[in-house]
Scaffold this active site. Structure first.
Site, short mmCIF file in Angstrom:
data_model
loop_
_atom_site.label_atom_id
_atom_site.label_comp_id
_atom_site.label_asym_id
_atom_site.label_seq_id
_atom_site.Cartn_x
_atom_site.Cartn_y
_atom_site.Cartn_z
N ASP A 188 9.42 -3.30 21.04
CA ASP A 188 8.21 -3.84 21.66
C ASP A 188 8.31 -3.76 23.18
O ASP A 188 7.33 -3.46 23.87
CB ASP A 188 8.01 -5.30 21.23
CG ASP A 188 7.83 -5.46 19.74
OD1 ASP A 188 7.30 -4.54 19.10
OD2 ASP A 188 8.24 -6.52 19.21
N ASP B 6 12.88 -9.22 14.96
CA ASP B 6 12.58 -9.70 16.31
C ASP B 6 13.63 -10.71 16.72
O ASP B 6 14.18 -11.43 15.88
CB ASP B 6 11.20 -10.36 16.37
CG ASP B 6 10.07 -9.36 16.14
OD1 ASP B 6 10.21 -8.21 16.56
OD2 ASP B 6 9.06 -9.74 15.53
#
Length: 213
Positions: free
Chosen positions: A178, A144
């Site tokens: 995402d 991330d």
């Protein structure tokens, strides 16, 4: 361009973009390193074992279950996408499902392969395809990096239970995969009539397709 080609092109572009960004961050950033692009937008390298937004899920056993569940979900999405293409719905629906598929696959690639194609140094950048690695297949970590701390401060005192507590919006760190899933879900919401037609409309579409054949 045919709807099938739209889906394929969307998936290819999304997967390449997702993996290029993740691999660049993993091989150029030390874990925890942060670059401030704007006060409200930062590149912050972190990894997680669990679900979206860094939620943990039952240790190694939970992580393995989650990865296997994602794989099953991806197979279901493939059937959903194929059926949607046959129904000749709006291109936005095709793109939406393709983005959801791409996001799911992107994070699966991290979970399944990143443990064995990268080394895992504690205080330096990772190396891709090292001679040796201590990681295991199916136990990689999801990369991330996008962080949008748009507002930070204390919540108003009148809010029950959490009033006066420090709060950051948006505090979660996420990745391109995402984002693709979120964009896909939003598109499906706006084109819900096309994505999830009522039974009568569905029968009309099926009749029209059979007549064309």
């Amino acid at each position: 361009m045919s709807k099938k080609n739209i889906a394929i092109l969307t998936i290819i572009i999304a997967l390449i973009l997702d993996q290029v960004i993740k691999i660049y961050v993993k091989t150029h950033f030390v874990l925890g390193e942060e670059v401030v692009v704007f006060d409200w937008f930062r590149i912050h390298f972190t990894e997680n074992n669990g679900m979206a937004m860094g939620i943990e899920f039952g240790g190694n056993a939970g992580k393995l279950f989650l990865t296997l569940f994602r794989i099953v979900a991806v197979i279901a999405i493939v059937y959903w996408l194929a059926g949607t293409i046959k129904r000749k719905v709006h291109n936005a629906v095709i793109i939406a499902i393709s983005l959801i598929f791409s996001g799911a696959v992107g994070n699966i690639i991290d979970s399944v392969f990143y443990g064995v194609i990268f080394n895992h140094p504690a205080h330096s950048v990772a190396t891709i395809f090292p001679e040796t690695t201590t990681g295991k297949l199916f136990f990689g970590k999801v990369v991330d990096m996008f962080y949008f701390p748009i507002w930070s401060g204390n919540l108003p005192n009148w809010i029950p239970f959490v009033g006066g507590d420090p709060f950051t919006f948006f505090q979660y760190i996420f990745n391109p995969a995402d984002s693709f899933i979120s964009i896909g879900v939003v598109l499906l919401f706006f084109f819900s009539n096309q994505a999830f037609p009522k039974e009568e409309k569905k029968k009309e579409q099926e009749t029209a397709i059979s007549e064309e054949v």
